[in-house]
Design a protein around this motif. Sequence first.
Motif, short mmCIF file in Angstrom:
data_model
loop_
_atom_site.label_atom_id
_atom_site.label_comp_id
_atom_site.label_asym_id
_atom_site.label_seq_id
_atom_site.Cartn_x
_atom_site.Cartn_y
_atom_site.Cartn_z
N TYR A 61 5.05 -1.49 11.93
CA TYR A 61 3.62 -1.20 11.71
C TYR A 61 3.10 -0.08 12.62
O TYR A 61 1.91 0.05 12.83
CB TYR A 61 2.79 -2.47 11.87
N ILE B 186 -5.93 -7.57 13.16
CA ILE B 186 -4.90 -8.58 12.93
C ILE B 186 -3.82 -8.54 14.03
O ILE B 186 -3.39 -9.59 14.53
CB ILE B 186 -4.30 -8.42 11.50
N PHE B 187 -3.40 -7.35 14.43
CA PHE B 187 -2.35 -7.23 15.44
C PHE B 187 -2.89 -7.54 16.84
O PHE B 187 -2.21 -8.19 17.64
CB PHE B 187 -1.73 -5.83 15.41
N LYS C 165 -0.68 -13.63 6.50
CA LYS C 165 -1.44 -12.50 5.94
C LYS C 165 -0.57 -11.24 5.90
O LYS C 165 -0.61 -10.48 4.94
CB LYS C 165 -2.66 -12.22 6.83
N LEU C 166 0.20 -11.03 6.97
CA LEU C 166 1.04 -9.83 7.03
C LEU C 166 2.20 -9.90 6.03
O LEU C 166 2.56 -8.90 5.43
CB LEU C 166 1.61 -9.66 8.44
N VAL C 167 2.76 -11.09 5.89
CA VAL C 167 3.94 -11.21 5.02
C VAL C 167 3.55 -11.31 3.54
O VAL C 167 4.13 -10.64 2.70
CB VAL C 167 4.80 -12.43 5.44
N TYR C 168 2.55 -12.16 3.26
CA TYR C 168 2.21 -12.42 1.85
C TYR C 168 1.01 -11.62 1.36
O TYR C 168 0.58 -11.76 0.23
CB TYR C 168 1.98 -13.91 1.63
N GLY C 169 0.41 -10.81 2.25
CA GLY C 169 -0.71 -9.98 1.83
C GLY C 169 -2.04 -10.51 2.28
O GLY C 169 -2.19 -11.69 2.58
N LEU C 170 -3.01 -9.61 2.34
CA LEU C 170 -4.36 -9.97 2.77
C LEU C 170 -5.10 -10.66 1.62
O LEU C 170 -4.81 -10.39 0.46
CB LEU C 170 -5.13 -8.70 3.17
#
Lengths: 161, 84
Positions: free
Chosen positions: A88, A95-96, A154-159
Amino acid sequence: MRTNWAEILKKIFPEKTKIKIGLLNIPFHAMFVHFPTALYPVAIFFLFLALLSDKDSFHNSYFYLMIIATLFTPISHFTGIHEWKKKYRGVRTHIFISKIRYGRILILVGGLCTTWYWFYPGILDNTGVLNIVFIILNISILLLVGYLGHLGGKLVYGLPH
Amino acid sequence: MKDQIKSLQERIKEMEKVVEVLIIAIPKEESSYKFYLELANSIEHEGSRRMFIKVANQELAHKGMLEMELKKLQQEIASLKSER
């Protein structure tokens, strides 16, 4: 500027670094993050069983699970930071920043609970303010793990839409 | 003046949300590109192979578009922050 170690190694040792490059590309964070995510809630489940029934086996299960989870939390944190920088680009968005901040808090709180129980295993047998503080800290671990898992999801499956 | 600063902050916040979406989307495009390219390399049928290479290149183009948008947004955010 980002440092791409895989590319640097490739330039220095063109043929001999295939294994090393392969190792750098393994998603270590995805592997290690599931240890604290799974073990902390189970440890806290045993904590409540220990509070309800006072069996030694529940106390021991809580303690050993907490040790393993506490050991894996910093590994998970640092592999996560590595992935954030690599995948990223180290971009500092909400988020991070939240993931790093709450990950650090989890390391502290998890470490504190494990160390506390290590030196004062009788904390669960007593009643008083310290006992309540200890239980609250353990419940906060559950909340932290849940929130960090939510952000990771959220990062893996999307926002969300 | 206060309202101006507030609207500027809101605008930056909105733009940072878009940056967040882009930064998550770029690796997804990259992994899609790798997926289609590996698929193309594993197929012997020439027509199918060409089709997968075409799709892989489309994914790469998407990644490029998103990267350009990200760069633009980051520059805009930096200039807005310096204005603040």
